[in-house]
Design a protein around this motif. Structure first.
Motif, PDB file in Angstrom:
ATOM      1  N   ALA A  19       0.828  -1.206   0.000  1.00  0.00           N
ATOM      2  CA  ALA A  19       0.000   0.000   0.000  1.00  0.00           C
ATOM      3  C   ALA A  19       0.860   1.253   0.000  1.00  0.00           C
ATOM      4  O   ALA A  19       0.597   2.213  -0.740  1.00  0.00           O
ATOM      5  CB  ALA A  19      -0.929  -0.007   1.219  1.00  0.00           C
ATOM      6  N   GLU A  20       1.889   1.276   0.836  1.00  0.00           N
ATOM      7  CA  GLU A  20       2.742   2.464   0.896  1.00  0.00           C
ATOM      8  C   GLU A  20       3.522   2.655  -0.400  1.00  0.00           C
ATOM      9  O   GLU A  20       3.740   3.781  -0.840  1.00  0.00           O
ATOM     10  CB  GLU A  20       3.685   2.358   2.090  1.00  0.00           C
ATOM     11  CG  GLU A  20       2.969   2.445   3.426  1.00  0.00           C
ATOM     12  CD  GLU A  20       3.912   2.420   4.605  1.00  0.00           C
ATOM     13  OE1 GLU A  20       4.978   1.772   4.488  1.00  0.00           O
ATOM     14  OE2 GLU A  20       3.598   3.045   5.624  1.00  0.00           O
ATOM     15  N   THR A  21       3.946   1.559  -1.013  1.00  0.00           N
ATOM     16  CA  THR A  21       4.656   1.657  -2.293  1.00  0.00           C
ATOM     17  C   THR A  21       3.737   2.219  -3.370  1.00  0.00           C
ATOM     18  O   THR A  21       4.122   3.113  -4.138  1.00  0.00           O
ATOM     19  CB  THR A  21       5.183   0.276  -2.713  1.00  0.00           C
ATOM     20  OG1 THR A  21       6.088  -0.206  -1.717  1.00  0.00           O
ATOM     21  CG2 THR A  21       5.905   0.365  -4.048  1.00  0.00           C
ATOM     22  N   ALA A  22       2.514   1.697  -3.435  1.00  0.00           N
ATOM     23  CA  ALA A  22       1.553   2.193  -4.434  1.00  0.00           C
ATOM     24  C   ALA A  22       1.212   3.654  -4.175  1.00  0.00           C
ATOM     25  O   ALA A  22       1.052   4.448  -5.118  1.00  0.00           O
ATOM     26  CB  ALA A  22       0.285   1.339  -4.411  1.00  0.00           C
ATOM     27  N   ALA A  23       1.113   4.045  -2.903  1.00  0.00           N
ATOM     28  CA  ALA A  23       0.775   5.430  -2.578  1.00  0.00           C
ATOM     29  C   ALA A  23       1.857   6.387  -3.038  1.00  0.00           C
ATOM     30  O   ALA A  23       1.574   7.497  -3.507  1.00  0.00           O
ATOM     31  CB  ALA A  23       0.539   5.572  -1.074  1.00  0.00           C
ATOM     32  N   ARG A  24       3.115   5.987  -2.925  1.00  0.00           N
ATOM     33  CA  ARG A  24       4.210   6.869  -3.331  1.00  0.00           C
ATOM     34  C   ARG A  24       4.305   7.002  -4.843  1.00  0.00           C
ATOM     35  O   ARG A  24       4.993   7.885  -5.346  1.00  0.00           O
ATOM     36  CB  ARG A  24       5.526   6.362  -2.748  1.00  0.00           C
ATOM     37  CG  ARG A  24       5.646   6.596  -1.254  1.00  0.00           C
ATOM     38  CD  ARG A  24       7.064   6.385  -0.743  1.00  0.00           C
ATOM     39  NE  ARG A  24       7.154   6.744   0.672  1.00  0.00           N
ATOM     40  CZ  ARG A  24       6.990   5.879   1.668  1.00  0.00           C
ATOM     41  NH1 ARG A  24       6.736   4.618   1.397  1.00  0.00           N
ATOM     42  NH2 ARG A  24       7.078   6.280   2.925  1.00  0.00           N
ATOM     43  N   GLU A  25       3.652   6.131  -5.584  1.00  0.00           N
ATOM     44  CA  GLU A  25       3.648   6.251  -7.041  1.00  0.00           C
ATOM     45  C   GLU A  25       2.677   7.316  -7.528  1.00  0.00           C
ATOM     46  O   GLU A  25       2.737   7.738  -8.680  1.00  0.00           O
ATOM     47  CB  GLU A  25       3.283   4.899  -7.666  1.00  0.00           C
ATOM     48  CG  GLU A  25       4.341   3.819  -7.467  1.00  0.00           C
ATOM     49  CD  GLU A  25       3.899   2.478  -8.018  1.00  0.00           C
ATOM     50  OE1 GLU A  25       2.777   2.403  -8.562  1.00  0.00           O
ATOM     51  OE2 GLU A  25       4.677   1.512  -7.907  1.00  0.00           O
ATOM     52  N   ILE A  26       1.769   7.754  -6.650  1.00  0.00           N
ATOM     53  CA  ILE A  26       0.795   8.774  -7.028  1.00  0.00           C
ATOM     54  C   ILE A  26       1.459  10.144  -7.018  1.00  0.00           C
ATOM     55  O   ILE A  26       2.221  10.480  -6.099  1.00  0.00           O
ATOM     56  CB  ILE A  26      -0.408   8.753  -6.055  1.00  0.00           C
ATOM     57  CG1 ILE A  26      -1.121   7.400  -6.121  1.00  0.00           C
ATOM     58  CG2 ILE A  26      -1.380   9.878  -6.367  1.00  0.00           C
ATOM     59  CD1 ILE A  26      -1.722   7.073  -7.475  1.00  0.00           C
ATOM     60  N   SER A  27       1.178  10.938  -8.013  1.00  0.00           N
ATOM     61  CA  SER A  27       1.732  12.294  -8.079  1.00  0.00           C
ATOM     62  C   SER A  27       0.902  13.236  -7.224  1.00  0.00           C
ATOM     63  O   SER A  27      -0.331  13.149  -7.208  1.00  0.00           O
ATOM     64  CB  SER A  27       1.734  12.798  -9.528  1.00  0.00           C
ATOM     65  OG  SER A  27       2.543  11.980 -10.335  1.00  0.00           O
ATOM     66  N   PRO A  28       1.545  14.145  -6.484  1.00  0.00           N
ATOM     67  CA  PRO A  28       0.783  15.083  -5.650  1.00  0.00           C
ATOM     68  C   PRO A  28       0.011  16.095  -6.495  1.00  0.00           C
ATOM     69  O   PRO A  28       0.482  16.530  -7.539  1.00  0.00           O
ATOM     70  CB  PRO A  28       1.864  15.764  -4.810  1.00  0.00           C
ATOM     71  CG  PRO A  28       3.112  15.644  -5.625  1.00  0.00           C
ATOM     72  CD  PRO A  28       3.004  14.342  -6.363  1.00  0.00           C
TER      73      PRO A  28
END
Length: 784
Positions: A19-28
């Motif tokens: 989950a944390e890995t996938a979350a960091r792939e999202i652009s702010p």
């Protein structure tokens, strides 16, 4: 994003990691008051574009390549050659497993449409003939609008300690899902664990998601939330810059999983096979197909041709040589819109030299405006403010009273009970403003106001340290002209919620005038100059620093004359102002022909004041090149407003430290801007904010394309298209550096983020070199 607890099971810890890995792939997605360009492919910075295309297709159903007809048009026009395609093949497919004839044949073929792996909501919608994907998006947005609200709503809920806790409480009282056919929704939510990670693990167990499928499922659901996921990623981005953590995005992933869990509990019997196939697809490794590789080769070939065009321009002999004596130096932001104006100014006044640097001028400011308790970060979003600045006003109390009065009237006029009475009682008082706005006469004149200053005494050694760092960052260490002007830029526009995207990206979506005025004031201080001289930066006593503002909507530059410069400089300042006026007319004449409905250059001055104008300017559309070199290499070259221009002299940078700063800062930001426009052009459904005419501000921080649904971000359709055709050519950034390859390599090693983008092909960074004609380019004009 979360602290992992020792009592979590090994399986749950694997889910947390995924989950944390996938979350960091999202652009702010930054809020409107800090709207800046962000690379929509931020999570794929180390991934080659063909593989990234396969991942985006599976996770979001997106095609991230330009239409092949665009490549065919370039080939037919002779812009892209067979040698370009052969070189792209050699770079991307060195094993020669893609023959050149296949590339040429593909120009006449339509690639298969992208298909995302279905969610449970997708499958439930197909089974029940109910738009469950749309319902999930609408209900998620209905909650998020209230939870993230930043003061727009007059009636707000009591804040909760986390997004998960707030949604859990809200959803147990939301009857809409059950009314529309998802029985037991509120009861299921009430039984979820109060810890979001355990609730995530329970949802995965109920859906049959294992550790192998989890990364793909999580990525798919995060993309399904659109801009809401981007806004939550912005919160974690800000927390990380401050050395803290924020779990909002992972909370939202749990929320989305619980929606899947509830829909599967209702429709599982009918969709079990389809969901099993979806999980199987998520478990399979992602590999690019042949059509992805072909599109990647065609894209790279077009970029090679674009880079060759830049090399040809840089190899040309400069048109007008600068005068032997320099009357003034003007430091502009590297923004591509400055290129036209700089070229115009040096044409009408050869005795003026212009420089290019990041528009925050090396000062990372936490700035507090007059009569305000709130501060704003005036620096790139990659950095945290290191210095404080403020505006001290003698009538601070009066300004605060007026501000509070305006806010009270505004809230009263919008309140549910008083709004109609307010219109009846006071509506006629606004009729003059309404008519003047309709006639395009809204007031947007520049107001100097009191000069801002650092919260440091000029005699403080730290003041000189800040001044030295700023000058060395800009490469402005001498010799100095009698007048040195720091030109911040901004765009004065009316009725545009996304006006931040037209401001200075280096200043966090604000105008650059404050940074310019603060630094100019600092560099005029005698104690600061004495310390600078001790560090090898001699500023003559006859040199004075000024600040100015470049309005990119009108191509006008205005000096802040209220900042004292002394009477002896008045004639020089007046001469400079006349040159600025002539340069503005020159730049407007060039740019007016590019805007629809702009019949004459003077009409540009009215567009920003027209509250109904949807295309005040094109912003940074068209950006494709970055040049880090002495101005002598670019002076007199017509780069058509497509190039970021940063001063750089390799002879002053023996260890590559200055170049590393340029690569890690300005080049990185320029690449983000370029890729934002690229994404908004090739996949507007995901990376554009849609039709500006349908925008509604939500929560004071973001936009909806309509009245509900997912948050939107990025340039609007009016900022990237005209009459159905793109105005931005989707090519990744080509960077040219006037430095030996060895020095460039050394600098890249000190800027690992940009080095990763370079290796993956998201940006092309090369030394400047003479144009080579030895490639035997053969135009493929016969290909249609």
């Amino acid at each position: 994003m979360f602290i992992k607890h020792d009592d979590f099971t090994p399986e749950l810890l694997r889910f947390i990691t995924a989950a944390e890995t996938a979350a960091r792939e999202i652009s702010p997605l930054f809020p409107l008051d800090r709207a800046v360009a962000v690379n929509p492919f931020h999570g794929e910075a180390k991934t080659p574009v063909a593989l990234a295309a396969a991942r985006f297709e599976r996770a979001a159903g997106l095609r991230i390549f330009p239409d092949r007809t665009e490549h065919a048009e370039r080939i037919a026009a002779g812009e892209v050659t067979e040698a370009d395609i052969a070189r792209a093949l050699a770079e991307l497919s060195p094993q020669n497993d893609v023959p050149l004839p296949s590339i040429l044949a593909a120009l006449r073929e339509t690639p298969p449409p992208p298909v995302a792996t279905p969610t449970v909501a997708d499958l439930a919608g197909e089974t029940s003939w109910t738009d469950w994907p749309g319902i999930v998006t609408e209900r998620l947005g209905a909650w998020a609008q209230g939870y993230f609200d930043r003061g727009q709503a007059l009636w707000t809920r009591a804040p909760r300690r986390s997004a998960w806790a707030d949604w859990r409480d809200w959803a147990t009282h939301d009857l809409t899902p059950e009314i529309l056919g998802c029985a037991g929704f509120a009861d299921l939510v009430s039984q979820t664990d109060r810890n979001p990670w355990r609730a995530l693990g329970e949802a995965c167990a109920a859906l049959g998601i294992d550790a192998e499928a989890a990364p793909g499922v999580f990525r798919r659901l995060l993309w399904d939330m659109g801009g809401w996921a981007g806004h939550a990623r912005h919160l974690s981005w800000e927390a990380e810059l401050a050395g803290e953590t924020d779990g909002t995005l992972c909370d939202m992933l749990t929320i989305r999983l619980v929606w899947e869990q509830a829909l599967y509990a209702q429709f599982g019997a009918a969709i079990a096979d389809g969901w099993g196939e979806a999980c199987l697809r998520h478990r399979q490794p992602i590999r690019p197909r042949m059509d992805h590789v072909i599109d990647a080769v065609l894209l790279r070939a077009s970029e090679i041709a674009s880079g060759r065009q830049l090399d040809k321009l840089l190899a040309q002999r400069a048109g007008q040589e600068p005068a032997s004596e320099t009357s003034a130096q003007l430091v502009f932001c590297i923004d591509v819109r400055s290129e036209r104006y700089r070229r115009a100014l040096e044409t009408v006044a050869p005795d003026i030299r212009t420089h290019g640097a990041a528009g925050f001028f090396g000062l990372t400011l936490d700035h507090r405006p007059a009569a305000s308790n709130e501060s704003e970060a005036l620096c790139p979003v990659l950095l945290s403010p290191a210095l404080g600045s403020h505006v001290a006003s003698g009538d601070d109390v009066a300004l605060r009273i007026r501000g509070r009065t305006r806010r009270a009237i505004s809230r009263f006029s919008r309140a549910a009970v008083s709004s109609f009475a307010f219109v009846e009682a006071a509506g006629l008082l606004r009729i003059g403003d309404l008519f003047s706005a309709s006639a395009g006469q809204s007031q947007t004149a520049l107001d100097d106001g009191p000069a801002p200053r650092l919260m440091l005494d000029p005699s403080d050694p730290e003041a000189a340290v800040a001044a030295e760092a700023a000058l060395r960052t800009m490469g402005l260490t001498g010799p100095f002209a009698p007048l040195v002007v720091l030109v911040g830029h901004e765009a004065h526009v009316t009725n545009d919620a996304q006006s931040g995207l037209l401001q200075c990206g280096a200043c966090g979506g604000h105008g650059g005038a404050t940074n310019a005025r603060v630094l100019a004031r600092l560099l005029n201080e005698t104690p600061v100059r004495r310390r600078l001289a001790a560090k090898g930066i001699e500023i003559p006593a006859t040199t004075v620093f000024l600040a100015a503002s470049h309005d990119t909507a009108t191509d006008s530059v205005v000096l802040f004359n209220r900042d004292s410069v002394g009477d002896r400089y008045r004639p020089s300042v007046r001469s400079l102002e006349l040159a600025l006026e002539r340069a503005g007319a020159f730049a407007r004449a060039e740019r007016a022909v590019l805007l629809p409905g702009c019949t004459e250059p003077d009409a540009l001055a009215l567009r920003g004041r027209d509250w109904a104008q949807t295309r005040v300017e094109w912003g940074l559309a068209g950006c494709r090149w970055f040049v880090a070199a002495p101005r002598s290499l670019t002076r007199g070259r017509d780069l058509a407003g497509k190039a970021f221009l940063h001063d750089y002299d390799a002879t002053r940078d023996p260890d590559g430290s200055w170049l590393a700063q340029i690569l890690g800062g300005p080049v990185c930001v320029a690449a983000w801007i370029n890729l934002q426009y690229y994404g908004a052009t090739v996949a507007p459904e995901a990376f554009s904010s849609g039709n500006k005419l349908l925008h509604n501000v939500v929560g004071g921080f973001g936009l909806l394309d309509g009245t509900s649904g997912a948050l939107r971000g990025g340039p609007s359709l009016q900022g990237t298209t005209l009459e159905g055709r793109a105005v931005h050519e989707p090519l990744r950034l080509s960077v040219r550096v006037a430095a030996p390859q060895a020095l460039l390599d050394k600098a890249l090693d000190k800027a690992p983020g940009v080095r990763d983008m370079q290796k993956a092909g998201w940006v092309d960074i090369r030394p400047t070199r003479p144009l080579s004609h030895a490639r035997g380019a053969q135009a493929l004009c016969e290909v249609s």
